[in-house]
Write a protein that holds these residues in place. Structure first.
Motif, PDB file in Angstrom:
ATOM      1  N   VAL B 244       0.910  -1.322   0.078  1.00  0.00           N
ATOM      2  CA  VAL B 244       0.009   0.115   0.048  1.00  0.00           C
ATOM      3  C   VAL B 244       0.949   1.182   0.115  1.00  0.00           C
ATOM      4  O   VAL B 244       0.712   2.167  -0.631  1.00  0.00           O
ATOM      5  N   ARG B 247       2.492   1.909  -3.272  1.00  0.00           N
ATOM      6  CA  ARG B 247       1.441   2.634  -4.309  1.00  0.00           C
ATOM      7  C   ARG B 247       0.976   4.123  -4.183  1.00  0.00           C
ATOM      8  O   ARG B 247       1.021   4.767  -4.869  1.00  0.00           O
ATOM      9  N   LEU B 248       0.793   4.228  -2.793  1.00  0.00           N
ATOM     10  CA  LEU B 248       0.614   5.733  -2.499  1.00  0.00           C
ATOM     11  C   LEU B 248       1.494   6.558  -2.932  1.00  0.00           C
ATOM     12  O   LEU B 248       1.664   7.666  -3.072  1.00  0.00           O
ATOM     13  N   GLY B 250       3.652   6.278  -5.180  1.00  0.00           N
ATOM     14  CA  GLY B 250       3.402   6.460  -6.849  1.00  0.00           C
ATOM     15  C   GLY B 250       2.402   7.269  -6.981  1.00  0.00           C
ATOM     16  O   GLY B 250       2.887   8.322  -7.937  1.00  0.00           O
ATOM     17  N   VAL B 251       1.313   7.287  -6.392  1.00  0.00           N
ATOM     18  CA  VAL B 251       0.237   8.296  -6.608  1.00  0.00           C
ATOM     19  C   VAL B 251       0.640   9.954  -6.485  1.00  0.00           C
ATOM     20  O   VAL B 251       0.607  10.748  -7.282  1.00  0.00           O
ATOM     21  N   TYR B 252       1.404   9.908  -5.441  1.00  0.00           N
ATOM     22  CA  TYR B 252       1.675  11.370  -4.979  1.00  0.00           C
ATOM     23  C   TYR B 252       3.036  11.862  -5.922  1.00  0.00           C
ATOM     24  O   TYR B 252       2.597  12.983  -6.296  1.00  0.00           O
ATOM     25  N   VAL B 254       3.615  11.045  -8.896  1.00  0.00           N
ATOM     26  CA  VAL B 254       3.286  11.230 -10.191  1.00  0.00           C
ATOM     27  C   VAL B 254       2.517  12.836 -10.333  1.00  0.00           C
ATOM     28  O   VAL B 254       2.861  13.606 -11.377  1.00  0.00           O
ATOM     29  N   HIS B 255       1.832  13.149  -9.446  1.00  0.00           N
ATOM     30  CA  HIS B 255       1.447  14.553  -9.445  1.00  0.00           C
ATOM     31  C   HIS B 255       2.531  15.619  -9.549  1.00  0.00           C
ATOM     32  O   HIS B 255       2.116  16.690 -10.037  1.00  0.00           O
ATOM     33  N   ASN B 257       4.490  15.818 -11.445  1.00  0.00           N
ATOM     34  CA  ASN B 257       4.697  16.075 -12.849  1.00  0.00           C
ATOM     35  C   ASN B 257       3.627  17.334 -13.438  1.00  0.00           C
ATOM     36  O   ASN B 257       4.109  17.999 -14.489  1.00  0.00           O
ATOM     37  N   TYR B 286       2.619  18.892  -2.984  1.00  0.00           N
ATOM     38  CA  TYR B 286       2.054  17.675  -2.671  1.00  0.00           C
ATOM     39  C   TYR B 286       2.751  16.505  -2.874  1.00  0.00           C
ATOM     40  O   TYR B 286       2.431  15.569  -2.019  1.00  0.00           O
TER      41      TYR B 286
END
Lengths: 437, 450
Positions: B244, B247-248, B250-252, B254-255, B257, B286
């Motif tokens: 988890v 993955r988290l 990764g989400v943060y 990519v933002h 960019n 973020y």
């Protein structure tokens, strides 16, 4: 927008509608209802968009009333009535009520198009017809043909290549409906395009197919003449202002493409995060079954994670349905705009070539021949139309993106607020002393 | 199973500590004199805590970690980390703490201490050490033992271990533990001189007992089952949590960019430019906020890991019970068979197989004198056996009583600590949500100015 040529634009917009008889006049004029399926006597302007919709210039107010001017403080409300030209609206178009039609040869979806107008170009004050995607496609092609000097709004993509998308799923149909609605509203807002006879037919004809078969009967003058430009002329250089527009569109499309890729990547990562979360929560449940005093707290944590998972799923669905399609539309929009720029180049090239030919002939006449003058006319009209459309486009682009990005921020805020609520509500449960039970 | 004669009340005592000379006499006296032992609720969070040790309150901390190079047993150069342990005694009068001892220990010495405690206190759920190697890592963390984050978390874990031991009512009085904190040189030799390795039960023996024991105390059987399940579920939880976190992250990230592309886009825009640019900045904020968030979560993971390893300690106590019970059953069985043999010899009936019986058959009947001699030997053995059985029975019962007392103490501690851990996890999530709301609200503000 009242009837007659819009102010300030020397374009040769179609006036021919008043001259042409309505193809269906006399046959069904007393019926307000068109379409091929269920008659809908109720022609009240339906709210075809939910509160997640983008700001649309043609706000959903009933016919006849003018939209109030907006102030920037209202930007939080997504249903902003913004009257771009500051004039009274007299044409309202809405797309709603998708329905599936199953026939022997094919299955397809139709949408209800509701029109209300006080314009003289419309025989009746209200119309309701049913159209399918290929009808929209036909309309767009006709507009491109008949109004080549103007920027025609984009349609949502015909096919969805990526992944296995169900063409008949609720989400897909709803996304498409919103895009089609936006398409028509953009045309409605346009001072020239909204008077186009094909547009009128599209909105009003009971049997569009019959009309389609009539063929090229209604080309406008400009359309005809521009069509004859074969494109054999090469432009030496674009005038600065159009070169600037071309450069802008190139960079703009590039950046949008990047944003599209980023947004898709974020959604992908979020979905993978969701997969793990869906395994995470239940482990706490399993643990809870082993314990005595800790059973409730652990079960509480499991439920919490479950709530967060649901909230995350809603976020990814929203982004997929509301955010990505609008981005893609704008990329298509800028592509078609670049095409119009090229056509303009063609017109200019023809003019310059003819002018040069005249100069080379070294004739004594001071007067420029008629056909060269016509070319010049054409070019100047084109330039003027394009410039005006660009300004208009820039302005609504700004609105659209402000709404789009604020919407994205909103969705994320809502996601975090849902999670926050879940976790805050569990704290008292965790802090509960065993004796209190 | 033979019943032992009425119980003798006998206090369970740890293995006798080797007398070591002058300072210890004082300590021994001090320890004996102490009437009460303060019961701490358990530190759980690695901060300094007090406990009554001897007559003084002390504070223990593992304050530093240092990379060292040295020579190992095979005279090869090795790199290891040494940890500074500081002990302070707190004066009752003014509450000031005075540094009384400070020395350096490496992980292997902690292991030695723990192994010693396991042997001499088999009825105690001995606190676990932090993991030897980084496990359950998500991709960002290094699995390298020399990684500074790992070393830092291990430092905290070692401090936690010492605090747990120091606040345990029985373990805190152990001499070797005291010396661990106070005697840098020669401590290893001292521990080894206790000969604890020899007293340790072999794994094989323990496993054997597990399979063959017939009548273990049901509570221990249940407890063992529980500790197995606990171990399994916490392992699973730690693995999923690591994924988890991955993955988290990764989400943060990519933002981030968005930050760059908004900046590039703003360059071609007039009115929209400023709003885009500043929103992009918030996207960067973020993206970088996830690092601290996940670092905090590691502490939660460490709390779970402690109880993962505690499950192993629980199981060890259960196994010890099984071993003792098995021993007892074997002894009883042996006694019963000897008694039967004796009876058969006396009455002349042969019901059981014996080598003597066999050889008698083959080589001829034995004389009455020989038989008498044999009976006498057997009777002696039976006597001895009965004594042994009695004491084994007693031992067994003492063990069960004391072990169960510590297990109850452990259960309280576990429920308290894990609840605290869950609360801190919820608090972390709340903080993360609030940060998220803040950032996106700021971004929305910027977008509205586009």
């Amino acid at each position: 927008m009242s009837g007659g040529p819009p102010r300030g634009l020397p374009s040769t917009g179609p006036h021919s509608l008043l001259d042409m008889p309505h193809p269906l006049a006399g046959s069904s004029s007393e019926e307000a209802v068109g379409g091929d399926s269920t008659p809908s006597p109720d022609l009240l302007m339906a709210r075809s968009f939910g509160d997640k919709d983008l700001i649309l210039p043609n706000g959903g107010t009933p016919a006849g009333t003018s939209s109030p001017a907006s102030s920037s403080s209202l930007l939080n409300r997504l249903q902003l009535d913004d009257d771009i030209d500051g004039e009274t609206r007299d044409l309202f178009v809405t797309v709603d009520d998708p329905k599936k039609h199953v026939c022997t040869m094919e299955t397809y979806i139709t949408y209800r198009i509701t029109t209300k107008s006080t314009r003289v170009e419309f025989d009746l004050p209200e119309y309701s017809v049913r159209r399918r995607y290929q009808d929209f496609d036909w309309l767009r092609n006709k507009l491109e043909e008949s109004q080549p000097t103007h920027l025609i709004p984009p349609l949502p993509e015909k096919f969805v290549v990526k992944g296995v998308v169900d063409r008949f799923s609720e989400e897909f149909v709803e996304t498409r409906r919103k895009a089609l609605d936006k398409f028509l509203k953009r045309i409605t807002d346009h001072p020239v395009l909204s008077f186009n006879e094909h547009f009128n037919i599209f909105l009003t004809a009971k049997d569009l197919n019959a009309y389609k078969k009539q063929g090229m009967a209604l080309l406008s003058r400009v359309g005809e003449s521009v069509k004859h430009v074969t494109g054999g002329y090469k432009l030496r250089s674009r005038p600065l202002e159009f070169a600037a527009i071309g450069d802008y569109l190139d960079t703009f499309a590039l950046k949008l493409g990047t944003i599209d890729r980023i947004a898709q990547r974020i959604i992908k990562e979020e979905i993978e995060y969701l997969v793990e979360l869906r395994e995470h929560g239940p482990v706490y449940s399993t643990w809870s079954a082993l314990e005595g005093e800790l059973a409730e707290p652990l079960e509480g944590v499991s439920a919490c994670i479950g709530h967060c998972s649901t909230a995350l799923e809603e976020l990814t669905d929203d982004m997929t349905e509301d955010f990505l399609p609008v981005l893609r539309e704008y990329i298509l929009y800028s592509d078609s705009m670049k095409g119009v720029l090229k056509k303009r180049d063609q017109v200019q090239a023809e003019y310059e070539a003819k002018l040069e030919a005249v100069a080379l002939r070294k004739e004594d006449r001071p007067k420029v021949p008629a056909d060269v003058e016509k070319c010049q006319d054409r070019m100047e009209c084109f330039n003027a139309d394009l410039k005006a459309d660009m300004e208009r486009w820039q302005s609504s682009k700004r609105q659209d993106f402000r709404q789009l990005l604020m919407g994205m921020a909103d969705k994320n805020i809502q996601y975090y607020e849902k999670c926050l609520m879940a976790w805050e509500s569990i704290i008292p449960l965790l802090q509960e002393k065993p004796e209190a039970k | 199973m033979e019943q032992a004669p009425p119980d003798l009340e006998r206090q369970w005592q740890p293995a006798p500590l080797e007398p070591l000379g002058h300072p210890d006499a004082e300590l021994q006296a001090a320890v004996d004199e102490e009437a009460e032992v303060s019961r701490d609720e358990g530190p759980g969070d690695g901060t300094m805590t007090e406990n009554n040790f001897g007559l003084k309150k002390i504070e223990i901390s593992v304050s530093e970690a240092e990379k060292r190079t040295g020579r190992n047993a095979m005279n090869m150069q090795e790199t290891y980390t040494a940890y500074l342990i500081e002990t302070r005694s707190v004066e009752h009068t003014d509450g000031q703490s005075v540094l009384t001892d400070s020395l350096w220990r490496r992980y292997s010495e902690f292991e030695l201490l723990r192994n010693y405690l396991l042997v001499y206190y088999p009825h105690i759920v001995v606190p676990p050490l932090p993991e030897k190697r980084a496990e359950f890592v998500w991709h960002k963390l290094s699995a390298d033992n020399m990684d500074p984050d790992f070393v830092e978390r291990r430092r905290i874990g070692l401090e936690n271990f010492l605090l747990r031991v120091a606040s345990h009512p029985i373990l805190c009085r152990d001499k070797i533990f005291y010396l661990f904190l106070t005697q840098e040189g020669n401590w290893k030799e001292t521990v080894n001189e206790t000969g604890f390795q020899l007293k340790a039960d072999s794994r094989l023996k323990a496993l054997n007992a597990t399979f063959r024991v017939k009548n273990p105390d049901k509570r221990f059987t249940e407890l063992k089952h529980y500790s197995d399940e606990l171990q399994s579920v916490i392992s699973h939880l730690l693995r999923v949590r690591a994924r988890v976190a991955d993955r988290l992250y990764g989400v943060y990230k990519v933002h981030g960019n968005y930050g760059r592309v908004f900046s590039e886009w703003s360059a071609i825009e007039k009115e929209m430019g400023d709003g885009l640019q500043s929103a992009g900045h918030h996207m960067d904020v973020y993206a970088s906020s996830i690092d601290d968030i996940l670092e905090d979560e590691e502490h939660y993971a460490d709390q779970l890991k402690e109880y993962l390893f505690y499950a192993e300690a629980l199981r060890a106590v259960c196994r010890k019970h099984e071993l003792m019970q098995y021993d007892l059953e074997m002894a009883a069985q042996d006694l019963a068979s000897k008694k039967q043999q004796c009876e058969e010899l006396a009455t002349g009936t042969v019901r059981t197989f014996s080598l003597k019986g066999m050889t008698t058959k083959l080589f001829g009947q034995e004389t009455p004198e020989q038989r008498e001699a044999r009976i006498k030997v057997l009777e002696e053995q039976i006597n001895e056996g009965e004594q042994q059985l009695k004491s084994k029975n007693l031992e067994g019962r003492e063990f069960v009583k004391n072990a169960w007392a510590d297990i109850e103490r452990f259960k309280e501690q576990k429920n308290h600590d894990l609840k605290e851990a869950l609360i801190s996890y919820a608090v972390m999530q709340i903080s993360m949500c609030k940060k998220g709301i803040q950032v996106w609200t700021n971004a929305k503000e910027c977008f509205s100015k586009m």
